[in-house]
Structure formats: C-alpha cells, structure tokens
Write a protein that holds these residues in place. Sequence first.
Motif, PDB file in Angstrom:
ATOM      1  N   GLN A 133       5.829  13.877   4.087  1.00 19.59           N
ATOM      2  CA  GLN A 133       4.386  13.703   4.248  1.00 19.59           C
ATOM      3  C   GLN A 133       3.848  12.528   3.444  1.00 19.59           C
ATOM      4  N   ASP A 134       4.650  12.008   2.512  1.00 22.34           N
ATOM      5  CA  ASP A 134       4.227  10.827   1.762  1.00 22.34           C
ATOM      6  C   ASP A 134       4.385   9.547   2.564  1.00 22.34           C
ATOM      7  N   LEU A 135       5.103   9.619   3.696  1.00 22.76           N
ATOM      8  CA  LEU A 135       5.313   8.460   4.549  1.00 22.76           C
ATOM      9  C   LEU A 135       4.187   8.336   5.562  1.00 22.76           C
ATOM     10  N   ALA A 136       3.817   7.093   5.872  1.00 21.38           N
ATOM     11  CA  ALA A 136       2.863   6.883   6.963  1.00 21.38           C
ATOM     12  C   ALA A 136       3.524   7.161   8.299  1.00 21.38           C
ATOM     13  N   GLY A 137       4.820   6.865   8.421  1.00 20.25           N
ATOM     14  CA  GLY A 137       5.549   7.094   9.653  1.00 20.25           C
ATOM     15  C   GLY A 137       6.970   6.596   9.529  1.00 20.25           C
ATOM     16  N   TRP A 138       7.705   6.665  10.642  1.00 12.78           N
ATOM     17  CA  TRP A 138       9.082   6.164  10.630  1.00 12.78           C
ATOM     18  C   TRP A 138       9.416   5.518  11.958  1.00 12.78           C
ATOM     19  N   ILE A 139      10.432   4.640  11.923  1.00 15.98           N
ATOM     20  CA  ILE A 139      10.808   3.804  13.059  1.00 15.98           C
ATOM     21  C   ILE A 139      12.318   3.863  13.223  1.00 15.98           C
ATOM     22  N   GLY A 140      12.772   4.264  14.397  1.00 15.04           N
ATOM     23  CA  GLY A 140      14.198   4.314  14.687  1.00 15.04           C
ATOM     24  C   GLY A 140      14.535   3.469  15.895  1.00 15.04           C
ATOM     25  N   PRO A 162       4.016  10.254  12.186  1.00 16.01           N
ATOM     26  CA  PRO A 162       4.031   9.413  13.384  1.00 16.01           C
ATOM     27  C   PRO A 162       5.352   8.672  13.535  1.00 16.01           C
ATOM     28  N   THR A 163       5.837   8.648  14.764  1.00 13.04           N
ATOM     29  CA  THR A 163       7.201   8.200  15.057  1.00 13.04           C
ATOM     30  C   THR A 163       7.206   7.095  16.099  1.00 13.04           C
ATOM     31  N   PHE A 164       8.001   6.051  15.840  1.00 19.32           N
ATOM     32  CA  PHE A 164       8.308   5.031  16.840  1.00 19.32           C
ATOM     33  C   PHE A 164       9.803   5.051  17.056  1.00 19.32           C
ATOM     34  N   VAL A 165      10.236   5.282  18.295  1.00 21.13           N
ATOM     35  CA  VAL A 165      11.653   5.189  18.615  1.00 21.13           C
ATOM     36  C   VAL A 165      11.829   4.241  19.794  1.00 21.13           C
ATOM     37  N   GLY A 166      12.784   3.346  19.654  1.00 14.81           N
ATOM     38  CA  GLY A 166      13.077   2.381  20.700  1.00 14.81           C
ATOM     39  C   GLY A 166      14.566   2.299  20.928  1.00 14.81           C
ATOM     40  N   ALA A 167      14.944   1.950  22.163  1.00 15.30           N
ATOM     41  CA  ALA A 167      16.358   1.848  22.504  1.00 15.30           C
ATOM     42  C   ALA A 167      16.522   0.964  23.731  1.00 15.30           C
ATOM     43  N   PRO A 168      17.699   0.369  23.911  1.00 13.99           N
ATOM     44  CA  PRO A 168      17.974  -0.301  25.177  1.00 13.99           C
ATOM     45  C   PRO A 168      17.966   0.726  26.307  1.00 13.99           C
ATOM     46  N   THR A 169      17.654   0.276  27.503  1.00 14.85           N
ATOM     47  CA  THR A 169      17.726   1.175  28.650  1.00 14.85           C
ATOM     48  C   THR A 169      19.148   1.673  28.850  1.00 14.85           C
ATOM     49  N   ASP A 209       0.848  -1.187   0.000  1.00 14.21           N
ATOM     50  CA  ASP A 209       0.000   0.000   0.000  1.00 14.21           C
ATOM     51  C   ASP A 209       0.886   1.240   0.000  1.00 14.21           C
ATOM     52  N   PRO A 210       0.925   2.011  -1.086  1.00 10.53           N
ATOM     53  CA  PRO A 210       1.796   3.193  -1.139  1.00 10.53           C
ATOM     54  C   PRO A 210       1.411   4.272  -0.144  1.00 10.53           C
ATOM     55  N   LYS A 211       0.242   4.159   0.480  1.00  9.79           N
ATOM     56  CA  LYS A 211      -0.145   5.122   1.507  1.00  9.79           C
ATOM     57  C   LYS A 211       0.225   4.658   2.915  1.00  9.79           C
ATOM     58  N   ARG A 212       0.867   3.494   2.990  1.00  8.30           N
ATOM     59  CA  ARG A 212       1.275   2.957   4.296  1.00  8.30           C
ATOM     60  C   ARG A 212       2.740   2.524   4.230  1.00  8.30           C
ATOM     61  N   VAL A 213       3.598   3.432   3.796  1.00 14.61           N
ATOM     62  CA  VAL A 213       5.029   3.163   3.678  1.00 14.61           C
ATOM     63  C   VAL A 213       5.754   3.783   4.870  1.00 14.61           C
ATOM     64  N   ILE A 221       2.963  -0.134  13.395  1.00 17.55           N
ATOM     65  CA  ILE A 221       2.635  -0.106  11.965  1.00 17.55           C
ATOM     66  C   ILE A 221       1.145  -0.340  11.751  1.00 17.55           C
ATOM     67  N   GLN A 222       0.592  -1.314  12.448  1.00 20.22           N
ATOM     68  CA  GLN A 222      -0.813  -1.653  12.251  1.00 20.22           C
ATOM     69  C   GLN A 222      -1.751  -0.557  12.752  1.00 20.22           C
ATOM     70  N   SER A 223      -1.334   0.195  13.753  1.00 27.28           N
ATOM     71  CA  SER A 223      -2.207   1.212  14.332  1.00 27.28           C
ATOM     72  C   SER A 223      -2.060   2.585  13.688  1.00 27.28           C
ATOM     73  N   THR A 224      -1.073   2.743  12.814  1.00 29.63           N
ATOM     74  CA  THR A 224      -0.840   4.041  12.182  1.00 29.63           C
ATOM     75  C   THR A 224      -1.700   4.161  10.932  1.00 29.63           C
ATOM     76  N   PRO A 225      -2.491   5.202  10.821  1.00 31.07           N
ATOM     77  CA  PRO A 225      -3.385   5.329   9.663  1.00 31.07           C
ATOM     78  C   PRO A 225      -2.628   5.616   8.383  1.00 31.07           C
ATOM     79  N   PRO A 226      -3.236   5.306   7.252  1.00 31.81           N
ATOM     80  CA  PRO A 226      -2.579   5.604   5.978  1.00 31.81           C
ATOM     81  C   PRO A 226      -2.511   7.104   5.733  1.00 31.81           C
ATOM     82  N   VAL A 227      -1.634   7.462   4.815  1.00 36.10           N
ATOM     83  CA  VAL A 227      -1.467   8.859   4.430  1.00 36.10           C
ATOM     84  C   VAL A 227      -2.725   9.348   3.732  1.00 36.10           C
ATOM     85  N   VAL A 228      -3.144  10.550   4.078  1.00 33.44           N
ATOM     86  CA  VAL A 228      -4.233  11.216   3.354  1.00 33.44           C
ATOM     87  C   VAL A 228      -3.637  11.874   2.125  1.00 33.44           C
TER      88      VAL A 228
END
Length: 301
Positions: free
Chosen positions: A178-185, A225-232, A144-148, A292-299
């Motif tokens: 703005q073409d991205l649904a979100g990013w993950i670091g 929308p952003t997801f960032v994760g790291a070790p403590t 889905d190009p609106k959920r990249v 990823i599953q909870s982030t809405p597609p790009v308008v």
Amino acid sequence: MTPPPCITWRRAALSMAGAAALALWLGGCSDVGTLNAVTARGSHTLQADVAYGGLPRQRLDVYRPLAAAPAGGWPVVVFFYGGSWNSGERGDYRFLGEALSARGVLTLVADYRLYPEVRYPDFVEDSAQAVAFGLDHAAQWGGDPKRVFVMGHSAGGYNAAMVALDARWLAANRHAPQDLAGWIGLAGPYDFFPTDNPDAQPVFFHPHYPPRAQPIEFTQTRARPTFVGAPTKDSLVSPERSTRQLAARLAAAGTPVTLRTYPGASHTTLIGAFAWPLRWVAPVLDDVVAFIQSTPPVVAR
C-alpha cells in the motif's frame, strides 16, 4: 508536398539507425551496448553504484531528471531487468534510465542476486529491499515518496509483481504494498509452474516448486494500480497465461488495471523499445509514462 532534403535525410538516418539497432539486438551483437552507445547523456544526472544493502549485488544506479522537480517531487520507478534470474547487470539498462528520466521520472535501476549464487526467494528479498530503499530515500533525490512504482521486465517483472502483490516481502522491510503508487510488469512470468525453461528450473527447485511462489496466487484481493504489457506473441513467456490472466484476475478483484499488448514487439524488443532507435517497435515508453502520470499519489496510511 515533398519534404526538404534535410528532413528526408534525417528520417532516413533515424530509420537506418533503428534498423541497425534492431538487427544488432536480435542478432546478439553488442545488444544493449549498442542501445546504450546512442543513449543521450544530457537529459539526466547519474549517481551510480548506490548500496541498498550490504552484499555486492545489492546496488543500484539513480537517474535523476535535469528539469526542475514538480511540487512534491518527481514520480519514482524502481526497475528490475530480466535474464531468467541467471544474468543481468544494471549498467546494461542505461537506455531505460535515460528514457524515463528524460520524461521526468526519477529512475532507480537495481541489481539483485542471481542463480547459482542464490535461488528463490533470495532475489525477491533483494527486490523488496531495493524498493524499500527507494521509498525511504526518494525525497533526497527530489522524488515523491508517495509516487513510487516498482517496475520490471521478464524475470524482473516477476520480481516486481511479487513485491507489489505479496505483502511478505515489503513487510520484512517495514513497508507494505500500500506504500506503492502502483506497479508495472512487462512480459513477466506470473503463472509458469511447471516451467520448461532450463535456466529457470533450478531457480525454483524443479520439480519441487515452493508454495505461494507465483504472482498469480496473490490476485484475490484489490491491489495497487497495475500496468501490464506484453507482446501479442511471445515464445518465452505466454502472454495469455501470464499477462492476460493476471490482468483479468486483478480486475475481477477490483484492482485498477491497464493492459497493453504490442503486435510489433517480441519478448526482447519490448524492453528495447525504450531506447530511441527502437521506439517505432512499440509505444511502450509512452504508455508506461502515461500510466505513471495518471496514477494518483498514495494517501497516507
């Protein structure tokens, strides 16, 4: 209640496999090769060595889920690995491509040019080109190009952040963040100048660092929308200075941010935990897929 012997044996086997994989990972013996050796082959189809540009390192592998695509197509992840911008190969991350595709995520694992062939910003340009390729071609693989989403670990997390937060790079490829649904670091260095990492220093012209070359400099406005994760605790990249600070600044600017920290993981095992023998280390796969599953597609713009 005592479990049946077969269940007890299976649990013991999984525990031993996980312990062995972790020992090999931490000891540097076959590392990702060990994880890839136990990666399932029946959960996806692999289309390897797809060119997203004309240079030898501008290649990616496509992991396509076997299950039927949902209406509109699968969500898509373009992933960049770490290695201090000095090392790495897309084939080393088959375990990650399998993990995400088995959860219904079309996954593109991309190479990019490395030092000493190039220095900043060439690898960011490669990353943006790969993401633009994913946006343009997602549908042909059932995506889905609106959920990249763009995603990265360590140095690859930096690449992902720069593409998602600094509009210069996608603009050169006729796209925008703005073409991205979100990013993950994951355990990315987002504020690290001056760096004491001898591998990274020449990449960024130490001590003459270029301006506007850190993701932390692009947190003043609302981002995707952003997801960032790291070790403590992380001896290579400071989770306080990079991950927590970036999350706080983005949230203050109105960006939807999901922050996760993992007390059982290290800088390296955080990405290793995508492989099934190491998933007990941290629930990072579950957390990323839930984001990823909870982030809405790009308008449409």
